[in-house]
Design a protein around this motif. Structure first.
Motif: not given
Length: 441
Positions: A254, A258, A380-381, A384-385, A388
């Motif tokens: 993760n 990011l 969640l990933q 986060i992408r 970011g």
């Protein structure tokens, strides 16, 4: 497997309407503002959708682990479709913004739950190929979306950019009906207090990227995140499972995603603008260069599953990151006098790296955790992408806006991306080679 085929097409259609909606507004929005008025609210057409669709991603993942993927995907598509209907009927800018927010609430579940279902249904070897299809849809939509928006505005009315989602949404639900989930889902407690704190904090931080005086938003967002962490420490079942952060593989992957999204993933957003402003190309020729990303992405994502089995996660992250960084370094040095075809080739190479890294990252988010939190881990990933990418694109926009020339601006954003990529390279060496929980079989 025959039923899975219908489910697959349901997921493809879900991805298509989500991707098109993100791009079709670009050409239609000026006409909408002229008819509805409220130019001062123009940016909120996009901002409210982005905020709603980003903040709700982790919640959809949590709920999908509790109540099943099918139910949550149908609900998210239904919310998106209702929002589309209302947006098409909007008679003021304020009402349109509210209805775009409803669309965003639905869109927040469409992509992550589709990815989670892919993880449930298909083996690691097949997941890379399927993700290549989904990624290709997103890239092609960035080209087709603005053209389709122009068609609706000039031939019919801007309202059809929303109405077109209604039959597509119904078709998606019909394709999902045959899907029978094999996993057992366990209802657990949801820390809604934690979610509200988390959602408000992230909203404030995202708003900071869209306002002229962002410091108060950043400060309040950081305070909110500190409160969220303090509250979560005292909750028996926190909104974000502690096991996700105690798992070194999940944490490092993760963190890597990011840095990747802050660095190079946002750079292609400015290539069409550079070609239009710097090389005086028309909108179609400048937009067509994004096909390079789709082509490269397909070749990088398709074999990712097989390569994971053969080489492991760590080596693929290292190799993919080096390819991405080297392509970006070459673009940095040649951007001033680069030809269209050389730039197309370099972006294809970078697209290959993106396809490989995103496919491996998604599979890792599902294989590095136990089945009962797979939905939360995947969403969640994706969350986060999104964060970011928002940070990266915003910072790059500042470089472009404050540069003396477009060429200098482009060199600055690639220099920024190269600096951040150093951090992503370091992180790759801490990612495990194999899944810590042994899900590869």
């Amino acid at each position: 497997m025959n039923k899975n085929k219908y489910v697959f097409w349901g997921l493809v259609i879900t991805t298509l309407i989500s991707a098109l909606d993100a791009n079709i507004m670009q050409t239609a929005s000026p006409t909408i503002v002229k008819q509805l008025g409220g130019m001062e609210l123009f940016a909120w057409i996009f901002s409210v959708y982005m905020l709603a669709s980003t903040v709700t991603v982790p919640l959809y993942g949590k709920l999908s682990d509790m109540y099943g993927r099918k139910r949550l995907l149908i609900i998210s598509v239904a919310i998106f479709t209702i929002g589309s209907l209302l947006a098409g009927l909007a008679n003021s800018m304020v009402s349109l913004i509210i209805y775009r927010g409803i669309q965003g609430l639905g869109a927040g579940g469409m992509l992550p739950i589709s990815m989670i279902i892919v993880g449930d249904l298909f083996t690691i070897e097949k997941r890379g190929k399927i993700q290549a299809v989904f990624s290709g849809i997103w890239t092609l939509s960035s080209i087709v979306g603005p053209v389709l928006g122009s068609f609706f505005v000039e031939t019919l009315t801007w309202r059809w950019i929303f109405f077109i989602n209604i039959p597509i949404g119904i078709a998606t639900v019909l394709c999902l009906i045959p899907y029978k989930e094999q996993n057992q889902f366990k209802k657990t407690y949801i820390d809604y207090k934690g979610f509200v704190l988390f959602g408000l904090s992230i909203t404030l931080l995202l708003l900071a990227t869209n306002v002229s005086e962002p410091l108060w938003y950043v400060a309040c967002g950081i305070v909110g995140m500190v409160l969220f962490l303090l509250v979560e420490r005292k909750v028996e079942q926190p909104f974000l499972p502690v096991s996700l952060f105690k798992n070194r593989g999940t944490l490092m992957v993760n963190l890597y995603m990011l840095f990747l999204c802050i660095s190079f993933f946002g750079t292609p957003n400015y290539i069409p603008l550079f070609l239009q402003e710097g090389s005086h190309m028309n909108i179609y020729q400048s937009g067509l260069i994004l096909l390079s990303i789709a082509i490269g992405w397909t070749f990088g994502s398709t074999p990712a599953g097989k390569w994971i089995i053969r080489y492991g996660y760590k080596h693929l992250f290292i190799i993919g990151n080096l390819i991405c960084t080297l392509a970006g370094l070459v673009i940095f040095f040649v951007i001033k006098d680069v030809s269209y075809f050389l730039l197309f080739g370099l972006l294809t190479v970078q697209g290959f790296a993106f396809g490989l890294l995103f496919a491996v990252g998604t599979i890792a988010s599902q294989e590095f955790v136990e089945n009962d939190i797979k939905g939360m881990s995947t969403s969640l990933q994706i969350f986060i992408r999104n964060i970011g990418t928002s940070i990266g694109v915003t910072v790059m926009g500042l470089f472009i806006n404050h540069a003396a020339t477009m060429v200098i601006g482009m060199k600055n954003i690639y220099l920024f991306a190269l600096c951040v990529s150093v951090l992503s390279i370091v992180v790759t060496f801490f990612i495990p080679t194999k899944s810590p929980v042994g899900n590869e079989g």
